[in-house]
Motif scaffolding. Structure first.
Motif, mmCIF file in Angstrom:
data_model
loop_
_atom_site.group_PDB
_atom_site.id
_atom_site.type_symbol
_atom_site.label_atom_id
_atom_site.label_comp_id
_atom_site.label_asym_id
_atom_site.label_seq_id
_atom_site.Cartn_x
_atom_site.Cartn_y
_atom_site.Cartn_z
ATOM 1 N N LEU A 1 44.118 36.205 29.907
ATOM 2 C CA LEU A 1 42.800 35.437 30.559
ATOM 3 C C LEU A 1 43.995 33.940 30.342
ATOM 4 O O LEU A 1 44.068 32.779 30.934
ATOM 5 N N ARG A 2 45.834 34.174 29.735
ATOM 6 C CA ARG A 2 46.764 33.703 30.160
ATOM 7 C C ARG A 2 46.827 32.949 32.027
ATOM 8 O O ARG A 2 46.583 31.513 31.854
ATOM 9 N N VAL A 3 46.359 33.969 32.541
ATOM 10 C CA VAL A 3 46.493 33.401 33.882
ATOM 11 C C VAL A 3 45.188 32.924 34.694
ATOM 12 O O VAL A 3 45.329 31.565 35.326
ATOM 13 N N THR A 4 44.285 33.385 33.646
ATOM 14 C CA THR A 4 43.070 32.849 34.762
ATOM 15 C C THR A 4 42.695 31.516 33.643
ATOM 16 O O THR A 4 42.332 30.318 34.674
ATOM 17 N N LEU A 5 42.904 30.831 33.231
ATOM 18 C CA LEU A 5 42.500 29.523 32.109
ATOM 19 C C LEU A 5 43.991 28.537 32.345
ATOM 20 O O LEU A 5 43.545 28.031 33.252
ATOM 21 N N SER A 6 45.239 29.191 33.155
ATOM 22 C CA SER A 6 46.319 28.534 33.540
ATOM 23 C C SER A 6 46.078 28.363 34.995
ATOM 24 O O SER A 6 45.969 27.084 35.835
ATOM 25 N N LEU A 7 45.601 29.192 35.671
ATOM 26 C CA LEU A 7 44.799 28.679 36.785
ATOM 27 C C LEU A 7 43.319 28.146 37.116
ATOM 28 O O LEU A 7 43.558 26.495 37.982
ATOM 29 N N ALA A 52 35.940 27.433 41.541
ATOM 30 C CA ALA A 52 35.515 27.680 41.113
ATOM 31 C C ALA A 52 36.119 29.112 39.523
ATOM 32 O O ALA A 52 35.134 30.463 41.145
ATOM 33 N N ILE A 53 36.278 29.183 38.343
ATOM 34 C CA ILE A 53 36.915 30.589 38.187
ATOM 35 C C ILE A 53 35.841 30.406 36.738
ATOM 36 O O ILE A 53 36.083 29.570 35.571
ATOM 37 N N TYR A 54 34.557 32.135 36.931
ATOM 38 C CA TYR A 54 34.414 32.352 35.274
ATOM 39 C C TYR A 54 36.022 33.763 34.703
ATOM 40 O O TYR A 54 35.671 34.830 36.146
ATOM 41 N N THR A 55 35.607 33.959 33.769
ATOM 42 C CA THR A 55 36.220 35.181 33.482
ATOM 43 C C THR A 55 35.983 35.210 32.632
ATOM 44 O O THR A 55 35.826 34.780 31.308
ATOM 45 N N SER A 56 36.416 36.947 32.229
ATOM 46 C CA SER A 56 36.359 37.509 31.237
ATOM 47 C C SER A 56 37.363 37.378 29.907
ATOM 48 O O SER A 56 37.350 37.680 29.127
ATOM 49 N N GLY A 57 38.732 36.797 31.389
ATOM 50 C CA GLY A 57 39.376 37.737 30.097
ATOM 51 C C GLY A 57 39.957 39.506 30.118
ATOM 52 O O GLY A 57 38.806 40.061 30.964
ATOM 53 N N SER A 58 39.795 40.010 28.578
ATOM 54 C CA SER A 58 40.583 41.108 29.065
ATOM 55 C C SER A 58 38.993 42.072 28.504
ATOM 56 O O SER A 58 38.198 41.131 28.380
ATOM 57 N N GLY A 59 38.966 43.342 29.989
ATOM 58 C CA GLY A 59 37.834 43.796 29.424
ATOM 59 C C GLY A 59 37.717 44.414 28.100
ATOM 60 O O GLY A 59 38.460 44.659 27.637
ATOM 61 N N LEU A 60 36.420 45.016 27.491
ATOM 62 C CA LEU A 60 36.940 46.248 26.478
ATOM 63 C C LEU A 60 36.320 47.721 26.615
ATOM 64 O O LEU A 60 35.835 47.613 28.136
ATOM 65 N N TYR A 61 37.586 48.841 25.791
ATOM 66 C CA TYR A 61 37.551 50.084 27.045
ATOM 67 C C TYR A 61 37.258 50.472 24.965
ATOM 68 O O TYR A 61 37.517 50.803 24.365
#
Ligand SMILES: [Zn+2]
Length: 411
Positions: free
Chosen positions: A130-136, A149-158
């Motif tokens: 998330l640090r990368v996508t939110l910074s971008l 425009a970016i939508y992001t999930s952050g890390s997925g759940l495994y």
């Protein structure tokens, strides 16, 4: 004190302002003598002008006057569509790290190479730091970078003990530690709440994780269900990586909205199951080029996956365009377009995947996905007509987002 300062700058600073406001570009921009595809369901307009004012489409049609001082984009018989969506990307390559600090020129070149030169004005990141996508996102919307425009999930759940083998081989140990593998529904719900609090917009689950080549570990259904319930309570979409029948069934039972891949172990994914998916209003991102590139080009592997996509499409299932770039380092889109054609999709089916279908799925059809007066000026200018050859969707001359030229191919 110095340590705390450094910790803030590296760890917390990227999380400030996770949902920045967007800014429409002031001024006028016009494209003349173009063939416009207003939407996949409307007839194209030949020899038309499209006029953008202050970031929105102001007029389109055969006799639209262009005001003095408007910027003219080169056309010469070009074709214009609404901006494309890529519903499956990642910002996990090394070159994106410390995105808060990298020079704008470096990041612009990277965004152009991976996304804007391919026509993408909106992307869905389904698994990144998330640090990368939110910074971008903050730097793009703040006007510092030219990007989508970016939508992001952050890390997925495994699943518990369910990190896929290809990630274990690729990522450093400290990143693997950070990947959430909740072992109870309560833990899963907490991880999703935290992700959303920090700025995530969608949920990504590995409902079927390849823990070894050819071996899929499904996520326990109660864990997937708890995670999806939290996402839905926040009006967010849930994406899943299904892999096989078991992973697909977990996704269906948990109420997942979008399969981020076609299941590539197709045993048991029959017409009746695909029809149930359609009835549940589940969407699918095929990612066909990724399978051919990273697994094998053997027909015995690929043909059953193509058959799933063909059947799902024939049953009226909603397909979204996505390529898994970022995981895949070959960013070209031609092969995905030709693979979709091989599944029986025509140019307007593909345009729907690129524009109106994802806009509808994300609830932004009033703003994006079609060329109409009042819509956001997210546009792609092409050299040639995709109705003649579907790979012409890849022949991008210019990309415009919110009225701003974010990519212009050098002449
Ligand atoms: Zn992916």
């Amino acid at each position: 004190m110095l340590f705390l300062g450094a910790a803030y700058l590296l760890v917390l600073r990227p999380f400030r302002q996770p949902h920045p406001p967007v800014h429409l570009a002031p001024g006028s921009l016009a494209i003349q003598g173009a063939k416009l595809y207003p939407s996949p369901d409307a007839a194209p307009l030949e020899g038309a002008t499209l006029l953008v004012r202050d970031g929105r489409i102001a007029a389109l049609g055969p006799d639209v006057p262009v005001p003095d001082g408007a910027r003219l984009l080169p056309c010469h018989g070009c074709v214009v569509t609404a901006g494309y969506w890529n519903a499956h990307v990642h910002f996990t390559e090394d070159k994106w790290s410390f995105a808060d600090w990298k020079p704008a020129a470096t990041l612009d070149a990277q965004l152009q190479d991976m996304l804007t030169s391919r026509g993408f004005t909106t992307v869905v990141d389904v698994g990144s730091d998330l640090r990368v996508t939110l910074s971008l996102r903050r730097r793009i919307e703040g006007g510092e970078l030219l990007g989508p425009a970016i939508y992001t999930s952050g890390s997925g759940l495994y699943p518990p003990n369910g990190i896929p083998y290809y990630l274990r081989e690729q990522l450093p140990f400290f990143l693997l530690w950070l990947m959430p593998q909740p072992s109870t529904p309560q833990q899963a719900a907490r991880v999703v709440e935290e992700n959303i609090e920090r700025g995530a917009d969608v949920l990504k689950l590995f409902t079927g994780a390849y823990v070894a080549r050819g071996r899929v570990l499904p996520m326990p259904e109660a864990i997937a269900t708890a995670a999806v319930a939290v996402a839905h309570a926040h009006h967010q979409l849930a994406f899943s990586h299904p892999s096989d029948l078991a992973g697909t069934l977990v996704a269906m039972q948990a109420g997942v909205d979008v399969l981020a891949h076609a299941p590539d172990s197709p045993q048991g994914i029959d017409r009746a199951l695909l029809d149930t998916m359609v009835q549940q209003h589940m969407a699918m991102v095929p990612t066909l080029k990724m399978f051919a590139t990273t697994v094998t080009t053997k027909a015995a592997y690929l043909q059953p996956i193509y058959e799933e996509v063909r059947t799902f499409h024939g049953l009226g299932g909603q397909l979204l365009f996505g390529t898994d770039v970022g995981y895949m380092t070959d960013y070209r889109t031609e092969e995905e377009f030709s693979a979709l054609a091989a599944c029986g999709l025509n140019a307007m089916d593909v345009l729907r995947m690129l524009t109106t279908a994802p806009a509808a799925r994300f609830g932004v059809s009033q703003e994006k996905g079609t060329l109409a007066v009042g819509r956001l000026a997210d546009l792609v200018v092409l050299d040639a007509d995709p109705s003649q050859d579907v790979t012409n969707f890849a022949r991008v001359r210019a990309t415009v987002r919110l009225g701003r030229v974010v990519y212009l191919r050098p002449e």
